[in-house]
Motif scaffolding. Structure first.
Motif, mmCIF file in Angstrom:
data_model
loop_
_atom_site.group_PDB
_atom_site.id
_atom_site.type_symbol
_atom_site.label_atom_id
_atom_site.label_comp_id
_atom_site.label_asym_id
_atom_site.label_seq_id
_atom_site.Cartn_x
_atom_site.Cartn_y
_atom_site.Cartn_z
ATOM 1 N N ILE A 11 8.843 2.961 -4.496
ATOM 2 C CA ILE A 11 9.164 1.569 -4.211
ATOM 3 C C ILE A 11 8.884 0.676 -5.411
ATOM 4 N N LEU A 21 11.437 -2.862 1.295
ATOM 5 C CA LEU A 21 10.962 -1.576 1.788
ATOM 6 C C LEU A 21 11.458 -1.414 3.219
ATOM 7 N N LEU A 39 0.986 -2.794 1.467
ATOM 8 C CA LEU A 39 1.881 -3.949 1.539
ATOM 9 C C LEU A 39 1.195 -5.211 1.016
ATOM 10 N N ILE A 44 4.297 -6.725 -1.277
ATOM 11 C CA ILE A 44 5.634 -6.393 -0.777
ATOM 12 C C ILE A 44 5.931 -7.385 0.348
ATOM 13 N N TYR A 47 9.907 -6.287 4.137
ATOM 14 C CA TYR A 47 9.936 -4.912 4.635
ATOM 15 C C TYR A 47 10.463 -4.904 6.063
#
Length: 90
Positions: A11, A21, A39, A44, A47
């Motif tokens: 990722i 993601l 995360l 991130i 997602y």
């Protein structure tokens, strides 16, 4: 730890403008705290967690089978046609 190593390798190497993601899970609840720590730590922001498809579940069943002599032949599987939605041909 294996999950976060896998995510880091797959990722975090994506283009910086596309850090999305998408995780497919066979269960409706993810209990792996390492995933959520990843995360948050790697920031991130985008997602999606979705349920695996019938085909993904079937492939995983064959892949994880202890009897490695059983092979995956999609044409020989009795698929649940009520869960498969194909576009109508014009």
């Amino acid at each position: 730890k294996n999950l976060t190593d896998f995510l880091s390798e797959n990722i975090l190497t994506k283009e910086k403008n596309r850090p999305i993601l998408i995780i497919a899970s066979q269960k409706d609840t993810i209990k792996n705290t390492s995933f959520f720590e990843f995360l948050n730590k790697k920031n991130i922001g985008t997602y999606i967690i979705r349920r695996t498809t019938q085909e993904e579940d079937t492939v995983l069943k064959y892949k994880n089978n202890a009897n490695k002599h059983i092979y995956y032949y999609p044409d020989s599987i009795k698929w649940d046609r009520t869960k498969i939605k194909l576009p109508v041909k014009n």
